[in-house]
Design an enzyme around this catalytic site. Structure first.
Site, PDB file in Angstrom:
ATOM      1  N   ARG A 238       0.092  -7.003  14.804  1.00  0.00           N
ATOM      2  CA  ARG A 238      -0.416  -7.074  13.434  1.00  0.00           C
ATOM      3  C   ARG A 238       0.778  -6.850  12.491  1.00  0.00           C
ATOM      4  O   ARG A 238       1.478  -5.845  12.646  1.00  0.00           O
ATOM      5  CB  ARG A 238      -1.476  -5.984  13.240  1.00  0.00           C
ATOM      6  CG  ARG A 238      -2.253  -6.090  11.955  1.00  0.00           C
ATOM      7  CD  ARG A 238      -3.404  -5.101  11.938  1.00  0.00           C
ATOM      8  NE  ARG A 238      -2.964  -3.714  11.856  1.00  0.00           N
ATOM      9  CZ  ARG A 238      -3.789  -2.665  11.766  1.00  0.00           C
ATOM     10  NH1 ARG A 238      -5.094  -2.855  11.761  1.00  0.00           N
ATOM     11  NH2 ARG A 238      -3.324  -1.449  11.688  1.00  0.00           N
TER      12      ARG A 238
ATOM     13  N   LEU B 271      -8.665   1.511  14.316  1.00  0.00           N
ATOM     14  CA  LEU B 271      -8.822   1.355  15.767  1.00  0.00           C
ATOM     15  C   LEU B 271     -10.054   2.084  16.320  1.00  0.00           C
ATOM     16  O   LEU B 271     -10.891   1.464  16.986  1.00  0.00           O
ATOM     17  CB  LEU B 271      -7.548   1.853  16.468  1.00  0.00           C
ATOM     18  CG  LEU B 271      -7.551   1.741  17.985  1.00  0.00           C
ATOM     19  CD1 LEU B 271      -7.650   0.285  18.432  1.00  0.00           C
ATOM     20  CD2 LEU B 271      -6.290   2.389  18.580  1.00  0.00           C
TER      21      LEU B 271
ATOM     22  N   ASP C  82       2.877  -3.280  11.205  1.00  0.00           N
ATOM     23  CA  ASP C  82       2.604  -2.084  12.026  1.00  0.00           C
ATOM     24  C   ASP C  82       3.902  -1.475  12.557  1.00  0.00           C
ATOM     25  O   ASP C  82       4.597  -2.106  13.350  1.00  0.00           O
ATOM     26  CB  ASP C  82       1.752  -2.470  13.253  1.00  0.00           C
ATOM     27  CG  ASP C  82       0.269  -2.447  12.977  1.00  0.00           C
ATOM     28  OD1 ASP C  82      -0.132  -1.953  11.901  1.00  0.00           O
ATOM     29  OD2 ASP C  82      -0.490  -2.928  13.839  1.00  0.00           O
TER      30      ASP C  82
ATOM     31  N   TYR D 106       0.839  -1.209   0.000  1.00  0.00           N
ATOM     32  CA  TYR D 106       0.000   0.000   0.000  1.00  0.00           C
ATOM     33  C   TYR D 106       0.871   1.255   0.000  1.00  0.00           C
ATOM     34  O   TYR D 106       0.748   2.134  -0.864  1.00  0.00           O
ATOM     35  CB  TYR D 106      -0.947  -0.012   1.210  1.00  0.00           C
ATOM     36  CG  TYR D 106      -1.599   1.314   1.471  1.00  0.00           C
ATOM     37  CD1 TYR D 106      -2.468   1.867   0.539  1.00  0.00           C
ATOM     38  CD2 TYR D 106      -1.339   2.024   2.642  1.00  0.00           C
ATOM     39  CE1 TYR D 106      -3.054   3.114   0.767  1.00  0.00           C
ATOM     40  CE2 TYR D 106      -1.917   3.254   2.878  1.00  0.00           C
ATOM     41  CZ  TYR D 106      -2.775   3.794   1.939  1.00  0.00           C
ATOM     42  OH  TYR D 106      -3.332   5.017   2.169  1.00  0.00           O
TER      43      TYR D 106
HETATM   44  N1  UFG Z   1      -5.344  -1.666  16.260  1.00  0.00           N
HETATM   45  C1  UFG Z   1      -5.689  -2.530  17.274  1.00  0.00           C
HETATM   46  N2  UFG Z   1      -6.888  -3.167  17.208  1.00  0.00           N
HETATM   47  C2  UFG Z   1      -7.758  -2.972  16.172  1.00  0.00           C
HETATM   48  C3  UFG Z   1      -7.398  -2.073  15.135  1.00  0.00           C
HETATM   49  C4  UFG Z   1      -6.163  -1.448  15.214  1.00  0.00           C
HETATM   50  O1  UFG Z   1      -4.914  -2.744  18.220  1.00  0.00           O
HETATM   51  O2  UFG Z   1      -8.837  -3.595  16.164  1.00  0.00           O
HETATM   52  C5  UFG Z   1      -4.058  -0.968  16.352  1.00  0.00           C
HETATM   53  C6  UFG Z   1      -3.141  -1.208  15.169  1.00  0.00           C
HETATM   54  O3  UFG Z   1      -2.434  -2.421  15.323  1.00  0.00           O
HETATM   55  C7  UFG Z   1      -2.270   0.031  15.231  1.00  0.00           C
HETATM   56  C8  UFG Z   1      -3.239   1.122  15.718  1.00  0.00           C
HETATM   57  O4  UFG Z   1      -4.302   0.421  16.343  1.00  0.00           O
HETATM   58  O5  UFG Z   1      -1.270  -0.165  16.170  1.00  0.00           O
HETATM   59  C9  UFG Z   1      -3.795   1.984  14.626  1.00  0.00           C
HETATM   60  O6  UFG Z   1      -4.321   1.121  13.631  1.00  0.00           O
HETATM   61  P1  UFG Z   1      -5.277   1.622  12.465  1.00  0.00           P
HETATM   62  O7  UFG Z   1      -5.626   0.429  11.628  1.00  0.00           O
HETATM   63  O8  UFG Z   1      -6.386   2.425  13.027  1.00  0.00           O
HETATM   64  O9  UFG Z   1      -4.354   2.628  11.652  1.00  0.00           O
HETATM   65  P2  UFG Z   1      -2.913   2.388  11.018  1.00  0.00           P
HETATM   66  O10 UFG Z   1      -1.962   3.182  11.852  1.00  0.00           O
HETATM   67  O11 UFG Z   1      -2.588   0.979  10.789  1.00  0.00           O
HETATM   68  O12 UFG Z   1      -3.167   2.977   9.566  1.00  0.00           O
HETATM   69  C10 UFG Z   1      -2.980   4.286   9.250  1.00  0.00           C
HETATM   70  C11 UFG Z   1      -3.761   4.595   7.976  1.00  0.00           C
HETATM   71  C12 UFG Z   1      -3.189   3.815   6.826  1.00  0.00           C
HETATM   72  C13 UFG Z   1      -1.708   4.064   6.759  1.00  0.00           C
HETATM   73  C14 UFG Z   1      -1.039   3.735   8.062  1.00  0.00           C
HETATM   74  C15 UFG Z   1       0.429   4.014   8.050  1.00  0.00           C
HETATM   75  O13 UFG Z   1      -5.102   4.261   8.146  1.00  0.00           O
HETATM   76  O14 UFG Z   1      -3.788   4.225   5.634  1.00  0.00           O
HETATM   77  O15 UFG Z   1      -1.624   4.530   9.079  1.00  0.00           O
HETATM   78  O16 UFG Z   1       1.070   2.983   8.769  1.00  0.00           O
HETATM   79  F1  UFG Z   1      -1.169   3.261   5.806  1.00  0.00           F
END
Ligand code: UFG
Length: 313
Positions: A273, A182, A276, A135
């Site tokens: 995950r 999250l 991350d 991505y």
């Molecule tokens: N998380 C949990 N439980 C959940 C969902 C998420 O613990 O049910 C954690 C994830 O592991 C992470 C944090 O919450 O540590 C944030 O996760 P998100 O999925 O909300 O967001 P991300 O940081 O993974 O994603 C964001 C953007 C993406 C981008 C990324 C860059 O949404 O588009 O940042 O790493 F690619």
């Protein structure tokens, strides 16, 4: 201005489209509805159900705001080809159509995922870009293409690298299926739709062991696009991070959600995950200084409160 908003039926695109309509622009939303919702296209915008791979004749548009993309990190690891063709291939087709029609201005949705695991935080726009998943790699490739098109064709381009976007604006909220983010998942537990929230990893090198992210309100993020549109200069590709410059751990996010909702919100420790990064926090100094961007909802409490309000019946 006459503006094309690709992906304007999605979460962020719909909020930007709404703000553009409110600012008096003539807005057309182009969306294939693969992940968006037709009812998220704001009243006052014209909706075209179609794909960026075949955007049609763009003659007469002043600029394009380009949101249409595949954006789930985990899915990009499972289906890299789909992400490369959708995100890079689709954008190249769009750029081709823009060139053919003499549309010389674009604001592009880039992402913090282009940085991968940062060497230091807060992350500056000049820091190394080493995406840790397809991505992020596809978004970085588009940023590179925009730099080339600006230098060689005189395109006026701005890339905004979003950190973690949350909150809602006038009822426009996150409606991903499946939802991976999250905050909406935690709020679903608060609503009683899920029993608990899994916290992915508690052994990261952070103060409480959970990942740290920089949350930005979708309304503030959207406002940055209107500023970026005005800042487009022919032959120049400008890149800005878009975050608040403050990190919150996953545990802190759950605590703020408990505070806002007054509900219990049970958590379950789950494995990390894949893909991350431990900490992602933006330096948003550049966009503040150069575009005068100033967030109005910079506290996580405000961001979560708006997301919660939009979920309540
Ligand atoms: N998380 C949990 N439980 C959940 C969902 C998420 O613990 O049910 C954690 C994830 O592991 C992470 C944090 O919450 O540590 C944030 O996760 P998100 O999925 O909300 O967001 P991300 O940081 O993974 O994603 C964001 C953007 C993406 C981008 C990324 C860059 O949404 O588009 O940042 O790493 F690619």
């Amino acid at each position: 201005m006459k503006l094309l908003v690709t992906g304007g039926a999605g979460y962020i695109g719909s909020v930007v489209a709404a703000q553009l309509v409110e600012a008096g622009h003539r807005v057309t939303v182009l969306d294939d509805l693969s992940t968006g919702h037709a009812d998220a296209v704001p009243p006052g915008a014209t909706f075209v159900h179609g794909s960026i791979t075949d955007p049609g004749d763009l003659t007469g548009y002043d600029a394009v705001l380009h949101f249409a993309a595949k954006s789930v990190v985990g899915e990009s690891v499972e289906r890299p080809g789909y992400y490369w063709s959708g995100n890079l291939g689709g954008t190249l087709a769009l750029l081709d159509a823009m060139r053919g029609a003499g549309v010389g201005r674009i604001v592009f949705s880039s992402t913090a995922a282009v940085y991968g695991e940062p060497e230091r935080v807060p992350i500056l726009e000049t820091d190394p870009t080493r995406p840790s998943n397809p991505y992020g790699a596809t978004k970085l490739a588009v940023d590179t293409a925009l730099t080339t098109f600006a230098a060689l064709y005189g395109l006026a381009a701005v890339s905004l690298r979003y950190f973690n976007v949350a909150g809602a604006y006038r009822g426009y909220r996150e409606r991903h299926a499946p939802e991976t983010h999250l905050i909406p998942n935690v709020l679903r537990v608060a609503l009683g739709e899920r029993e608990s929230i899994s916290i992915f990893g508690d052994d990261y090198p952070t103060p409480d062991g959970t990942c740290v992210r920089d949350y930005v309100h979708v309304a503030d993020l959207a406002r940055a696009h209107l500023l970026a549109l005005r800042a487009c200069e022919p032959g120049v590709h400008r890149i800005f991070n878009l975050g608040n410059g403050t990190g919150f751990s996953n545990k802190e996010v759950v605590d703020v959600c408990r505070e806002v909702t007054g509900r219990e919100i049970p958590t379950v420790a789950a494995p990390r995950r894949p893909g991350d990064p431990a900490v992602l926090v933006a330096s948003a100094e550049l966009i503040r200084q150069e575009l005068g961007w100033k967030p109005e909802h910079a506290t996580l409490h405000d961001i979560v409160a708006d997301a919660w309000q939009a979920l309540l019946p």
